[in-house]
Design an enzyme around this catalytic site. Sequence first.
Site, mmCIF file in Angstrom:
data_model
loop_
_atom_site.group_PDB
_atom_site.id
_atom_site.type_symbol
_atom_site.label_atom_id
_atom_site.label_comp_id
_atom_site.label_asym_id
_atom_site.label_seq_id
_atom_site.Cartn_x
_atom_site.Cartn_y
_atom_site.Cartn_z
ATOM 1 N N ASN A 9 -9.747 109.033 57.676
ATOM 2 C CA ASN A 9 -10.781 109.494 58.785
ATOM 3 C C ASN A 9 -10.205 109.429 59.919
ATOM 4 O OD1 ASN A 9 -12.973 109.145 60.368
ATOM 5 N ND2 ASN A 9 -13.824 107.389 59.959
ATOM 6 N N LYS A 11 -11.441 110.467 62.614
ATOM 7 C CA LYS A 11 -12.471 109.951 63.949
ATOM 8 C C LYS A 11 -12.077 110.969 64.951
ATOM 9 C CE LYS A 11 -12.337 105.353 62.201
ATOM 10 N NZ LYS A 11 -12.473 103.956 62.689
ATOM 11 N N HIS A 95 -20.972 105.855 58.952
ATOM 12 C CA HIS A 95 -20.083 105.138 59.197
ATOM 13 C C HIS A 95 -20.567 103.989 60.328
ATOM 14 C CE1 HIS A 95 -16.126 104.000 61.156
ATOM 15 N NE2 HIS A 95 -15.537 104.445 60.119
ATOM 16 N N GLU A 97 -19.466 103.123 63.161
ATOM 17 C CA GLU A 97 -19.505 103.980 64.564
ATOM 18 C C GLU A 97 -20.796 104.765 64.520
ATOM 19 O OE1 GLU A 97 -15.612 105.374 64.261
ATOM 20 O OE2 GLU A 97 -14.727 103.201 64.183
ATOM 21 N N GLU A 167 -16.989 98.877 54.593
ATOM 22 C CA GLU A 167 -16.064 98.569 55.907
ATOM 23 C C GLU A 167 -16.726 97.489 56.677
ATOM 24 O OE1 GLU A 167 -13.636 102.686 56.461
ATOM 25 O OE2 GLU A 167 -15.807 102.635 57.723
ATOM 26 N N GLY A 173 -10.477 98.841 63.146
ATOM 27 C CA GLY A 173 -9.691 99.135 64.476
ATOM 28 C C GLY A 173 -9.069 97.752 65.059
ATOM 29 N N SER A 213 -8.504 98.378 58.897
ATOM 30 C CA SER A 213 -7.203 97.813 59.361
ATOM 31 C C SER A 213 -6.407 98.098 57.942
ATOM 32 C CB SER A 213 -7.123 96.608 59.891
ATOM 33 O OG SER A 213 -7.907 96.718 61.154
HETATM 34 P P1 13P Z 1 -9.050 101.427 61.105
HETATM 35 O O1 13P Z 1 -8.306 101.829 59.664
HETATM 36 O O2 13P Z 1 -8.713 102.010 62.230
HETATM 37 O O3 13P Z 1 -9.533 100.031 61.271
HETATM 38 O O4 13P Z 1 -10.423 102.265 60.949
HETATM 39 C C1 13P Z 1 -11.297 102.055 59.572
HETATM 40 C C2 13P Z 1 -12.389 103.014 59.383
HETATM 41 O O5 13P Z 1 -13.388 102.963 60.247
HETATM 42 C C3 13P Z 1 -12.331 104.071 58.590
HETATM 43 O O6 13P Z 1 -13.286 104.758 58.431
#
Ligand code: 13P
Length: 251
Positions: A9, A11, A95, A97, A167, A173, A213
């Site tokens: 992903n 982002k 997601h 976010e 997640e 992150g 992560s």
């Molecule tokens: P990270 O791997 O940067 O923690 O992000 C995970 C994520 O949100 C994947 O959709």
Amino acid sequence: MRRPLMAGNWKMNNNLASARKLAADLVQALGGVEQVEVLLCPTFVHLQAVMEQIKNSGIALGAQNCYCEAGGAYTGEVSAAMLADIGCKYVIIGHSERRHVIGEDDGLINRKVLSALAEGLRPILCVGETLQEREDGVTEKVVTRHITGGLAGVSPEDGRRVTIAYEPVWAIGTGMTATPGQANDVHALIRGLLSEGFGPEVAAEMRIQYGGSVKPDNVKGLMDQPEIDGALVGGASLKAESFEKIVKYYE
Ligand code: 13P
């Protein structure tokens, strides 16, 4: 057996040139991999450029979001039909976010899942609790609400095309990964909910990814868990070298 799905992903990262280069490097590194399915999810504006790089490589293309209507006066939105039309196979929906930064709720997320399925896409429905919710002991309740709300009205037949991504928000992150055992426990809960909703046969076919992560040095421990069927990777998917190591965790 469930073939793992290893997804990047990206982002809101990259420009056109770096998205192209990352995709090209990943085709070199991962084209033809058969043990797992590899998926790249760039931003909307980079989808076509990435598609040109990965076509015929066996690597799949996905979007990070879609709207819940097929078309019409929805300024700024992109429909599942449009994504399917340009060659997307998957779309990430709900997601954290989007839930927590943009404010999407389970009702809207459910409509997006139904729309993606109606257009022939494979939705990746993201679920997971915040740190506060974990500390309050309501992880099970939150994940149950995300799953039952997000999948309302999905038939068992369509359920086969759905992937779940667990997640935990506190692991995204932050460098704090859920332990393999913690993740597997929630995955087992999710598998149970899918079984209740779609029956055990469909639930056994559905993939449940872990995200938060995921890195080259922790992916194997996660993938060794019986209920973890892949990874949804953010930061570590932005470098070809680290994403290659994650995808090839089995080597
Ligand atoms: P990270 O791997 O940067 O923690 O992000 C995970 C994520 O949100 C994947 O959709």
